[in-house]
Design a protein around this motif. Structure first.
Motif, mmCIF file in Angstrom:
data_model
loop_
_atom_site.group_PDB
_atom_site.id
_atom_site.type_symbol
_atom_site.label_atom_id
_atom_site.label_comp_id
_atom_site.label_asym_id
_atom_site.label_seq_id
_atom_site.Cartn_x
_atom_site.Cartn_y
_atom_site.Cartn_z
ATOM 1 N N LYS A 4 42.901 29.515 49.380
ATOM 2 C CA LYS A 4 41.800 30.329 49.348
ATOM 3 C C LYS A 4 41.212 30.513 48.191
ATOM 4 O O LYS A 4 42.109 30.532 47.119
ATOM 5 N N VAL A 5 39.967 30.516 48.065
ATOM 6 C CA VAL A 5 39.339 30.712 46.660
ATOM 7 C C VAL A 5 38.413 31.871 46.593
ATOM 8 O O VAL A 5 37.865 32.301 47.533
ATOM 9 N N CYS A 6 38.618 32.822 45.510
ATOM 10 C CA CYS A 6 37.774 34.059 45.309
ATOM 11 C C CYS A 6 36.686 33.827 44.397
ATOM 12 O O CYS A 6 37.207 33.348 43.012
ATOM 13 N N VAL A 7 35.623 33.904 44.734
ATOM 14 C CA VAL A 7 34.628 33.612 43.721
ATOM 15 C C VAL A 7 33.885 34.977 43.260
ATOM 16 O O VAL A 7 33.306 35.679 44.001
ATOM 17 N N VAL A 8 33.782 35.191 42.115
ATOM 18 C CA VAL A 8 33.257 36.594 41.769
ATOM 19 C C VAL A 8 32.128 36.251 40.929
ATOM 20 O O VAL A 8 32.172 35.487 39.943
ATOM 21 N N GLY A 9 30.901 36.908 41.465
ATOM 22 C CA GLY A 9 29.547 36.653 41.022
ATOM 23 C C GLY A 9 28.944 35.374 41.821
ATOM 24 O O GLY A 9 29.131 34.212 41.712
ATOM 25 N N LEU A 10 27.913 35.846 42.633
ATOM 26 C CA LEU A 10 27.289 35.086 43.603
ATOM 27 C C LEU A 10 25.808 34.781 43.114
ATOM 28 O O LEU A 10 25.088 34.983 43.898
ATOM 29 N N GLY A 11 25.792 34.531 41.965
ATOM 30 C CA GLY A 11 24.233 34.152 41.407
ATOM 31 C C GLY A 11 23.955 32.627 41.453
ATOM 32 O O GLY A 11 24.427 31.619 42.210
ATOM 33 N N TYR A 12 23.444 32.092 40.610
ATOM 34 C CA TYR A 12 22.798 30.925 40.540
ATOM 35 C C TYR A 12 23.917 29.783 40.091
ATOM 36 O O TYR A 12 23.812 28.714 40.621
ATOM 37 N N ILE A 13 24.994 30.239 39.801
ATOM 38 C CA ILE A 13 26.440 29.295 39.844
ATOM 39 C C ILE A 13 27.253 29.692 40.663
ATOM 40 O O ILE A 13 27.810 28.731 41.656
ATOM 41 N N GLY A 14 27.825 30.802 40.941
ATOM 42 C CA GLY A 14 28.765 31.343 41.819
ATOM 43 C C GLY A 14 28.537 30.980 43.074
ATOM 44 O O GLY A 14 29.131 30.377 43.893
ATOM 45 N N LEU A 15 27.326 31.311 43.569
ATOM 46 C CA LEU A 15 26.712 30.817 45.100
ATOM 47 C C LEU A 15 26.938 29.638 45.482
ATOM 48 O O LEU A 15 27.509 29.105 46.492
ATOM 49 N N PRO A 16 26.155 28.625 44.525
ATOM 50 C CA PRO A 16 26.320 27.226 44.822
ATOM 51 C C PRO A 16 27.762 26.626 44.839
ATOM 52 O O PRO A 16 28.429 25.804 45.517
ATOM 53 N N PHE A 78 41.215 32.077 41.908
ATOM 54 C CA PHE A 78 40.054 32.865 41.175
ATOM 55 C C PHE A 78 39.008 32.258 40.399
ATOM 56 O O PHE A 78 39.311 31.761 39.529
ATOM 57 N N ILE A 79 37.826 32.407 40.836
ATOM 58 C CA ILE A 79 36.569 31.880 39.753
ATOM 59 C C ILE A 79 35.781 32.990 39.397
ATOM 60 O O ILE A 79 35.164 33.556 40.227
ATOM 61 N N ILE A 80 35.594 33.047 38.128
ATOM 62 C CA ILE A 80 34.516 34.146 37.374
ATOM 63 C C ILE A 80 33.457 33.529 37.097
ATOM 64 O O ILE A 80 33.573 32.540 36.022
ATOM 65 N N ALA A 81 32.335 33.803 37.599
ATOM 66 C CA ALA A 81 30.937 33.155 37.414
ATOM 67 C C ALA A 81 29.968 34.386 37.248
ATOM 68 O O ALA A 81 28.890 34.286 37.907
ATOM 69 N N VAL A 82 30.010 35.169 36.344
ATOM 70 C CA VAL A 82 29.366 36.113 36.075
ATOM 71 C C VAL A 82 28.312 36.007 34.767
ATOM 72 O O VAL A 82 28.800 35.124 33.795
ATOM 73 N N PRO A 83 27.221 36.736 34.613
ATOM 74 C CA PRO A 83 26.611 36.801 33.443
ATOM 75 C C PRO A 83 27.065 37.023 32.077
ATOM 76 O O PRO A 83 28.090 37.716 32.070
ATOM 77 N N THR A 84 26.961 36.234 31.198
ATOM 78 C CA THR A 84 27.321 36.671 29.740
ATOM 79 C C THR A 84 26.127 36.825 28.917
ATOM 80 O O THR A 84 25.769 35.962 27.963
ATOM 81 N N PRO A 85 25.341 37.790 28.922
ATOM 82 C CA PRO A 85 24.083 38.230 28.049
ATOM 83 C C PRO A 85 24.588 38.428 26.621
ATOM 84 O O PRO A 85 25.827 38.430 26.028
ATOM 85 N N PHE A 86 23.598 39.058 25.812
ATOM 86 C CA PHE A 86 24.033 39.597 24.550
ATOM 87 C C PHE A 86 23.476 40.816 24.442
ATOM 88 O O PHE A 86 22.352 41.139 25.000
ATOM 89 N N ILE A 115 40.039 30.925 36.612
ATOM 90 C CA ILE A 115 39.133 30.116 35.969
ATOM 91 C C ILE A 115 37.899 30.990 35.775
ATOM 92 O O ILE A 115 37.228 31.438 36.444
ATOM 93 N N LEU A 116 37.645 30.745 34.371
ATOM 94 C CA LEU A 116 36.343 31.364 33.916
ATOM 95 C C LEU A 116 35.350 30.370 33.738
ATOM 96 O O LEU A 116 35.430 29.306 33.125
ATOM 97 N N GLU A 117 34.133 30.487 34.568
ATOM 98 C CA GLU A 117 33.313 29.209 34.415
ATOM 99 C C GLU A 117 31.986 29.885 33.685
ATOM 100 O O GLU A 117 31.073 29.123 33.353
ATOM 101 N N SER A 118 32.029 31.052 33.577
ATOM 102 C CA SER A 118 30.710 31.825 32.690
ATOM 103 C C SER A 118 30.859 31.222 31.405
ATOM 104 O O SER A 118 32.024 30.913 30.482
ATOM 105 N N THR A 119 29.615 30.615 30.939
ATOM 106 C CA THR A 119 29.499 30.437 29.480
ATOM 107 C C THR A 119 29.747 31.671 28.582
ATOM 108 O O THR A 119 29.168 32.722 28.715
ATOM 109 N N SER A 120 30.745 31.302 27.528
ATOM 110 C CA SER A 120 31.140 32.399 26.904
ATOM 111 C C SER A 120 31.622 32.131 25.442
ATOM 112 O O SER A 120 31.800 30.785 24.932
ATOM 113 N N PRO A 121 31.438 33.120 24.661
ATOM 114 C CA PRO A 121 31.805 32.692 23.174
ATOM 115 C C PRO A 121 33.270 32.600 23.164
ATOM 116 O O PRO A 121 34.200 32.700 23.786
ATOM 117 N N VAL A 122 33.612 31.695 22.113
ATOM 118 C CA VAL A 122 35.079 31.120 21.960
ATOM 119 C C VAL A 122 35.977 32.219 21.709
ATOM 120 O O VAL A 122 35.838 33.131 21.193
#
Length: 394
Positions: A4-16, A78-86, A115-122
């Motif tokens: 089972k996979v839990c995807v957090v954030g169903l936007g342009y990356i999470g939903l696909p 678990f896959i985290i695919a949420v926004p990382t704005p500034f 897994i963190l898929e969100s593009t993020s600072p180092v």
């Protein structure tokens, strides 16, 4: 698949990603904080424009493999695919990542993959581990890794499968376990590294693109000053076997290229000279475009004794999508409206917009005195346009 996979954030990356995994046999529990988004997905429909995504979501929901909810649940992965704005001042904001990690913390168990898929600072993947540890989780027994998305809007469903992926765990064991997971649905090569290198790799890819676009945009400004056709110039220069200049634009948009270089600049300070300059050039190009349009409109008004109707053709950040994130075209349109100009806003990929009226491109062409093409949507190609209209090249 029995995992089972839990995807957090169903936007342009999470939903696909969720839809693809569900169609590959995984049981997928999608999480989003917006009730309307959850309801739309559970009907087998989509809330964003992306080719083929509707087919994937419809099939995934009908099969019972994909369900959306406001809260996470227990899962193996678990896959985290949420926004990382500034924040203001281009300071990275990882609040959404922290919130998503806190939301899944009660459900994370020994042996799980996070897994963190969100593009993020180092260093953000390490922060995920810290948040989980603060909830009493023994992170030495959980596989925590970063695998940045690297897909092109408009081609996401294909590129999720075909593109190479970079996986970096906070431990070698985490890297290995996460690589095995991605190999179940990625046809491209899955490359192993550590978490910080994986984070920096995505930022580097987008900073490289930003720098090359900045060169083209600076050329366009110079060519306008010198009275040179920049498109012809680039076509000729690109005949050199080792030259490949990109096409200029009204700026750079999207959640990645317009944002990620600032993550490097913020951490690198004075040592990130070229990356900072490229960002500044691309930001300036948008302001330059606004002034070009305003000057054209004022010239028309002085000549004809009335305000010009300005058609802003396109609002999305790139062709043939509905994504408005960090869009220079949307920014230009907003500024013109705020400054009192008579604007006909056109975006064929969006039916309505809460801030102002969107009109069809044919109507805009019929009514406009000045036409400025801000986005190269397919609908705008091969149009028959009256030659007595004014065009504003940006």
């Amino acid at each position: 698949m029995d995992k089972k996979v839990c995807v957090v954030g169903l936007g342009y990356i999470g939903l696909p990603t969720a839809a693809l995994l569900a169609n590959r046999g995984y049981e997928v529990h999608g999480v989003d904080v917006v009730q309307r988004t959850v309801d739309i997905i559970n009907r087998g429909e989509i809330h964003i424009v992306e080719p083929e995504l509707d087919t994937f979501v419809h099939a995934a929901v009908n099969s019972g493999k994909l369900k959306a909810d406001l809260k996470p649940t227990q899962a193996d992965i678990f896959i985290i695919a949420v926004p990382t704005p500034f924040h203001d001042g281009y300071v990275p904001n990882i609040d959404y990542v922290v919130s998503a990690t806190e939301a899944i913390a009660p459900y994370v168990q020994e042996g799980n993959i996070v897994i963190l898929e969100s593009t993020s600072p180092v260093g953000t993947t390490d922060k995920v581990a810290e948040v989980l540890a603060s909830h009493g989780i023994d992170t030495s027994k959980v596989h925590i890794a970063h695998c940045p998305e690297r897909v092109l809007p408009g081609h996401i469903m294909r590129e999720l499968v075909e593109n190479d992926r970079i996986v970096g765990g906070i431990t070698p064991e985490a890297t290995e376990a996460t690589v095995v997971f991605y190999q179940t649905f990625v046809e491209g090569e899955v490359l192993s590294t550590d978490a910080k290198t994986a984070e920096m790799a995505k930022l580097t890819e987008n900073s490289f693109r930003d720098t090359n676009i900045a060169f083209a945009n600076e050329l366009s400004i110079l060519c306008d000053k010198f009275g040179i056709d920049v498109w012809e110039l680039i076509r000729l220069a690109n005949r050199h076997p080792r030259v490949n200049i990109l096409q200029p634009s009204a700026g750079v948009g999207g959640h990645c290229i317009a944002v990620d270089p600032w993550f490097i600049v913020h951490a690198g300070g004075e040592d990130a000279k070229m990356i900072r300059t490229a960002r500044e050039v691309n930001t300036y190009k948008t302001e330059w475009a606004i002034e070009k349009i305003k000057n054209a409109a004022l010239t028309f008004e002085n000549k004809h004794g009335r305000k010009a109707k300005v058609a802003c053709m396109g609002l999305a950040f790139k062709p043939d999508i509905d994504d408005l994130r960090e869009s220079p075209a949307l920014y230009i349109t907003r500024r013109l409206i705020a400054d009192g100009f008579d604007v006909l806003a056109v975006e064929p990929n969006i039916e309505s917009f809460k801030e102002f009226e969107i009109v069809g491109y044919q109507e805009a062409l019929e009514k406009a005195d000045i036409i400025t093409f801000l986005v190269a949507h397919k609908e705008f190609k091969n149009l028959e346009i009256e030659t007595d209209l004014d065009f504003c090249g940006v």
